[in-house]
Design a protein around this motif. Structure first.
Motif, PDB file in Angstrom:
ATOM      1  N   UNK A  31       0.833  -1.199   0.000  1.00  0.00           N
ATOM      2  CA  UNK A  31       0.000   0.000   0.000  1.00  0.00           C
ATOM      3  C   UNK A  31       0.871   1.254   0.000  1.00  0.00           C
ATOM      4  N   UNK A  32       1.931   1.237   0.818  1.00  0.00           N
ATOM      5  CA  UNK A  32       2.850   2.385   0.870  1.00  0.00           C
ATOM      6  C   UNK A  32       3.522   2.612  -0.487  1.00  0.00           C
ATOM      7  N   UNK A  33       3.889   1.525  -1.170  1.00  0.00           N
ATOM      8  CA  UNK A  33       4.495   1.644  -2.495  1.00  0.00           C
ATOM      9  C   UNK A  33       3.511   2.250  -3.488  1.00  0.00           C
ATOM     10  N   UNK A  34       2.250   1.847  -3.408  1.00  0.00           N
ATOM     11  CA  UNK A  34       1.218   2.412  -4.297  1.00  0.00           C
ATOM     12  C   UNK A  34       1.028   3.895  -4.039  1.00  0.00           C
ATOM     13  N   UNK A  35       0.985   4.274  -2.764  1.00  0.00           N
ATOM     14  CA  UNK A  35       0.834   5.685  -2.412  1.00  0.00           C
ATOM     15  C   UNK A  35       1.999   6.507  -2.953  1.00  0.00           C
ATOM     16  N   UNK A  36       3.212   5.955  -2.844  1.00  0.00           N
ATOM     17  CA  UNK A  36       4.388   6.658  -3.365  1.00  0.00           C
ATOM     18  C   UNK A  36       4.274   6.835  -4.873  1.00  0.00           C
ATOM     19  N   UNK A  37       3.807   5.796  -5.575  1.00  0.00           N
ATOM     20  CA  UNK A  37       3.659   5.874  -7.026  1.00  0.00           C
ATOM     21  C   UNK A  37       2.607   6.913  -7.415  1.00  0.00           C
ATOM     22  N   UNK A  38       1.501   6.959  -6.670  1.00  0.00           N
ATOM     23  CA  UNK A  38       0.436   7.937  -6.957  1.00  0.00           C
ATOM     24  C   UNK A  38       0.934   9.357  -6.703  1.00  0.00           C
ATOM     25  N   UNK A  39       1.698   9.546  -5.619  1.00  0.00           N
ATOM     26  CA  UNK A  39       2.251  10.869  -5.321  1.00  0.00           C
ATOM     27  C   UNK A  39       3.159  11.354  -6.453  1.00  0.00           C
ATOM     28  N   UNK A  40       4.003  10.466  -6.966  1.00  0.00           N
ATOM     29  CA  UNK A  40       4.901  10.865  -8.047  1.00  0.00           C
ATOM     30  C   UNK A  40       4.136  11.189  -9.319  1.00  0.00           C
ATOM     31  N   UNK A  41       3.122  10.381  -9.610  1.00  0.00           N
ATOM     32  CA  UNK A  41       2.296  10.651 -10.793  1.00  0.00           C
ATOM     33  C   UNK A  41       1.575  11.988 -10.646  1.00  0.00           C
ATOM     34  N   UNK A 116       5.385   4.163 -15.218  1.00  0.00           N
ATOM     35  CA  UNK A 116       6.296   4.678 -14.190  1.00  0.00           C
ATOM     36  C   UNK A 116       5.851   4.240 -12.802  1.00  0.00           C
ATOM     37  N   UNK A 117       4.553   4.287 -12.553  1.00  0.00           N
ATOM     38  CA  UNK A 117       4.025   3.867 -11.257  1.00  0.00           C
ATOM     39  C   UNK A 117       4.283   2.381 -11.022  1.00  0.00           C
ATOM     40  N   UNK A 118       4.136   1.600 -12.097  1.00  0.00           N
ATOM     41  CA  UNK A 118       4.389   0.161 -11.997  1.00  0.00           C
ATOM     42  C   UNK A 118       5.842  -0.115 -11.595  1.00  0.00           C
ATOM     43  N   UNK A 119       6.772   0.636 -12.197  1.00  0.00           N
ATOM     44  CA  UNK A 119       8.190   0.453 -11.875  1.00  0.00           C
ATOM     45  C   UNK A 119       8.473   0.818 -10.418  1.00  0.00           C
ATOM     46  N   UNK A 120       7.852   1.895  -9.954  1.00  0.00           N
ATOM     47  CA  UNK A 120       8.056   2.325  -8.569  1.00  0.00           C
ATOM     48  C   UNK A 120       7.562   1.261  -7.605  1.00  0.00           C
ATOM     49  N   UNK A 121       6.369   0.732  -7.871  1.00  0.00           N
ATOM     50  CA  UNK A 121       5.799  -0.290  -6.994  1.00  0.00           C
ATOM     51  C   UNK A 121       6.667  -1.544  -7.002  1.00  0.00           C
ATOM     52  N   UNK A 122       7.112  -1.959  -8.206  1.00  0.00           N
ATOM     53  CA  UNK A 122       7.969  -3.146  -8.295  1.00  0.00           C
ATOM     54  C   UNK A 122       9.265  -2.969  -7.505  1.00  0.00           C
ATOM     55  N   UNK A 123       9.852  -1.763  -7.603  1.00  0.00           N
ATOM     56  CA  UNK A 123      11.109  -1.513  -6.906  1.00  0.00           C
ATOM     57  C   UNK A 123      10.910  -1.564  -5.391  1.00  0.00           C
ATOM     58  N   UNK A 124       9.851  -0.927  -4.923  1.00  0.00           N
ATOM     59  CA  UNK A 124       9.562  -0.928  -3.486  1.00  0.00           C
ATOM     60  C   UNK A 124       9.325  -2.351  -2.979  1.00  0.00           C
ATOM     61  N   UNK A 125       8.543  -3.105  -3.740  1.00  0.00           N
ATOM     62  CA  UNK A 125       8.242  -4.479  -3.349  1.00  0.00           C
ATOM     63  C   UNK A 125       9.522  -5.323  -3.371  1.00  0.00           C
ATOM     64  N   UNK A 126      10.370  -5.109  -4.396  1.00  0.00           N
ATOM     65  CA  UNK A 126      11.621  -5.862  -4.491  1.00  0.00           C
ATOM     66  C   UNK A 126      12.523  -5.561  -3.293  1.00  0.00           C
ATOM     67  N   UNK A 127      12.604  -4.274  -2.910  1.00  0.00           N
ATOM     68  CA  UNK A 127      13.417  -3.899  -1.746  1.00  0.00           C
ATOM     69  C   UNK A 127      12.885  -4.554  -0.472  1.00  0.00           C
ATOM     70  N   UNK A 128      11.545  -4.548  -0.342  1.00  0.00           N
ATOM     71  CA  UNK A 128      10.934  -5.162   0.840  1.00  0.00           C
ATOM     72  C   UNK A 128      11.177  -6.661   0.869  1.00  0.00           C
TER      73      UNK A 128
END
Length: 549
Positions: A31-41, A116-128
């Motif tokens: 959820x936090x990764x999605x919020x970050x992606x939405x904020x950037x968009x 771009x949002x998809x990449x952000x979410x994938x990166x956050x999830x990968x880090x987690x």
């Protein structure tokens, strides 16, 4: 439109649940990764200078988007500030200095923004996911784990451990063992390292602890702590030795590890690709343990040198090959098991060595003490091997030798002291001839003989000595065991260079003291404030203060 929004909400929550379940990470991280992606968009839509926040409800999927602005009297930054009048339209009780929330309308995701949002979410999830893997394995070091061979790269085996990957490096594999993709392998978790690309899990099948853990799995008494493996040594793929002890006198540690008809040890041998294992009863007595460790060879005598941390083992002439083992394997494993350097001698070699030492020491006493051969040999037979021993031993001990009396003992001690003084003077002349400064002779623990050794090594001034590290000065030289074909007088093969004064048996504390004493002159030139200087300085400051007044 309402239906589309509702569908989007449901889709977001479904995606979050699916990703969290698949990657086995907390849904809140997704959820936090999605919020970050939405904020950037949203920043791309409204301007990156804006302080935009997004909040996604994890239950309903409702999305709130807003901009945070500061209430000021005069606006300088229209992206992050708002005047009081405009702020009160949004929030009636707003006042200067407040930070208020300016709601924003939902944004439409285009193809680029969605990617771009998809990449952000994938990166956050990968880090987690990487962090979860590290947290899961960091405390499992020393455990045995089973995995499936995923691939073999440049001789290194990559193993799928289920939730992570591990690697068995080439030097951690059992030599000549063939593994193929899809094979199930057991290995020891040797080390877990946190890295930016994810945790690196290093596995081993060659480490002695791998064998220990296998025995713990096969022998319940080891798992329960009744039997303990005190030491282990391996030549991976060929031979191994373990030292075991039982904390219950009614249980035989060797028999328990072997098992009924060898069933327990055979299970370990099969896992280690046929590696032969010698199970040895461990003993606190070093000599006894060394005798056991050298099995199947018989040992006639063990001599322990505490100063050099070395053990001399004498075996019958026909047992030399068995004691050394093929390519030195048996004595090498015994050395690893005991933690001591082991020197193997036959009884013939040992006798020759003792005879040579006896003759050499007798001649030294004859020359230095000016006594006849019989008296010199009598001293050697009583265990005296150095002038210092004669000069500084209790006179009663000398006088107690058969045929000696107090007068003879006193005379021998006097001659030994004179001989030591002559030797010291000769070393002093040799030291000066080498150009070693007299200042070095004032250093603690250093004898003239040591100074000669330093001079031969090019250390001739206090600065030369002060520049050394402790290990460079006093580290002892380690020696490998003698090998087949070496005579009794063959030199030891040194494993490392050791310190300049390593042969003199100085301790690390003594070495530190010597080097610190040599460095003391570096600080002699620094000014030291005396009481007189301090009072004079204070008087000058008072005089200046009075003149100003």
């Amino acid at each position: 439109m309402a239906t589309a929004i509702s569908a989007n909400k449901a889709e977001l929550i479904a995606i979050a649940n699916s990703v969290a379940s698949e990657k086995m990470i907390d849904k809140a991280i997704v959820i936090e990764a999605m919020e970050d992606a939405i904020e950037r968009a949203a920043k791309n839509r409204y301007g990156v200078e804006n302080d935009i926040r997004a909040k996604l409800d994890p239950q309903t999927g409702d999305l709130r988007l807003w901009r945070v602005v500061e209430v000021v009297e005069a606006v300088d930054d229209y992206f992050k500030q708002i005047d009081l009048k405009g702020a009160q339209k949004i929030q009636k009780d707003a006042k200067v200095g407040d930070f208020i929330v300016d709601p924003l309308p939902p944004i439409e995701f285009g193809r680029i923004q969605a990617q771009a949002s998809k990449q952000i979410i994938f990166q956050k999830v990968r880090d987690a996911e990487r962090e979860r893997q590290y947290e899961e394995f960091k405390d499992r070091q020393g455990e045995i784990i089973t995995g499936v061979v995923k691939r073999v790269e440049f001789g290194h085996v990559v193993v799928d451990l289920g939730r992570a990957e591990g690697v068995i490096r080439r030097d951690a594999q059992i030599p000549r063992e063939v593994v193929r993709v899809g094979d199930r392998v057991r290995s020891l978790i040797l080390k877990v390292v946190r890295e930016t690309r994810g945790p690196q899990i290093f596995l081993s099948r060659a480490h002695p602890d791998f064998m220990k853990k296998l025995f713990a799995q096969e022998v319940p008494e080891i798992y329960d702590g009744i039997i303990e493996i005190k030491a282990a040594a391996r030549d991976p793929g060929s031979r191994a030795k373990i030292g075991v002890i039982s904390h219950d006198s009614s249980i035989d540690p060797v028999g328990a590890c072997v098992g009924m008809k060898g069933s327990r040890v055979q299970a370990v041998v099969q896992e280690m690709q046929g590696e032969k294992i010698d199970i040895i009863p461990w003993s606190e007595d070093t000599a006894t343990f060394v005798v056991n460790a050298l099995q199947p060879a018989n040992v006639a005598r063990v001599v322990i040198d505490e100063e050099d941390d070395r053990i001399e083992v004498v075996v019958p002439d026909d047992m030399l090959s068995l004691a050394i083992g093929r390519r030195g394997q048996n004595v090498r494993l015994a050395s690893q098991l005991t933690g001591k350097a082991i020197d193997i001698l036959t009884e013939t070699d040992s006798s020759e060595k003792r005879q040579q030492e006896f003759v050499a020491n007798s001649e030294m006493f004859q020359n230095e003490l000016d006594v006849d051969e019989t008296l010199a040999q009598l001293l050697v037979a009583e265990g005296f091997s150095a002038l210092e021993e004669v000069a500084y031993v209790e006179i009663d001990e000398l006088a107690s030798i058969e045929g000696f009396d107090d007068d003879l003992a006193s005379e021998l001690q006097s001659r030994a002291a004179e001989a030591l003084e002559r030797r010291e003077e000769a070393n002093r002349e040799a030291r000066r001839a080498l150009g070693v400064e007299d200042d070095l002779a004032t250093m603690p623990y250093l004898t003239e003989a040591m100074l000669v050794t330093l001079g031969k090594a090019g250390i001739k001034t206090l600065d030369d000595l002060a520049d050394l590290a402790t290990d460079e000065l006093v580290a002892k030289k380690r020696a490998e065991p003698r090998r087949r074909g070496d005579g009794p007088a063959a030199p030891q093969r040194e494993q490392d260079k050791g310190g300049v004064l390593g042969e003199y048996g100085l301790t690390e504390e003594q070495g530190n003291e010597i080097i610190m004493a040599a460095r003391a002159h570096w600080f002699d030139d620094e000014p030291v404030a005396t009481d007189a200087d301090a009072s004079g300085s204070a008087g000058e400051e008072d005089a200046v203060a009075e003149s100003k007044q």
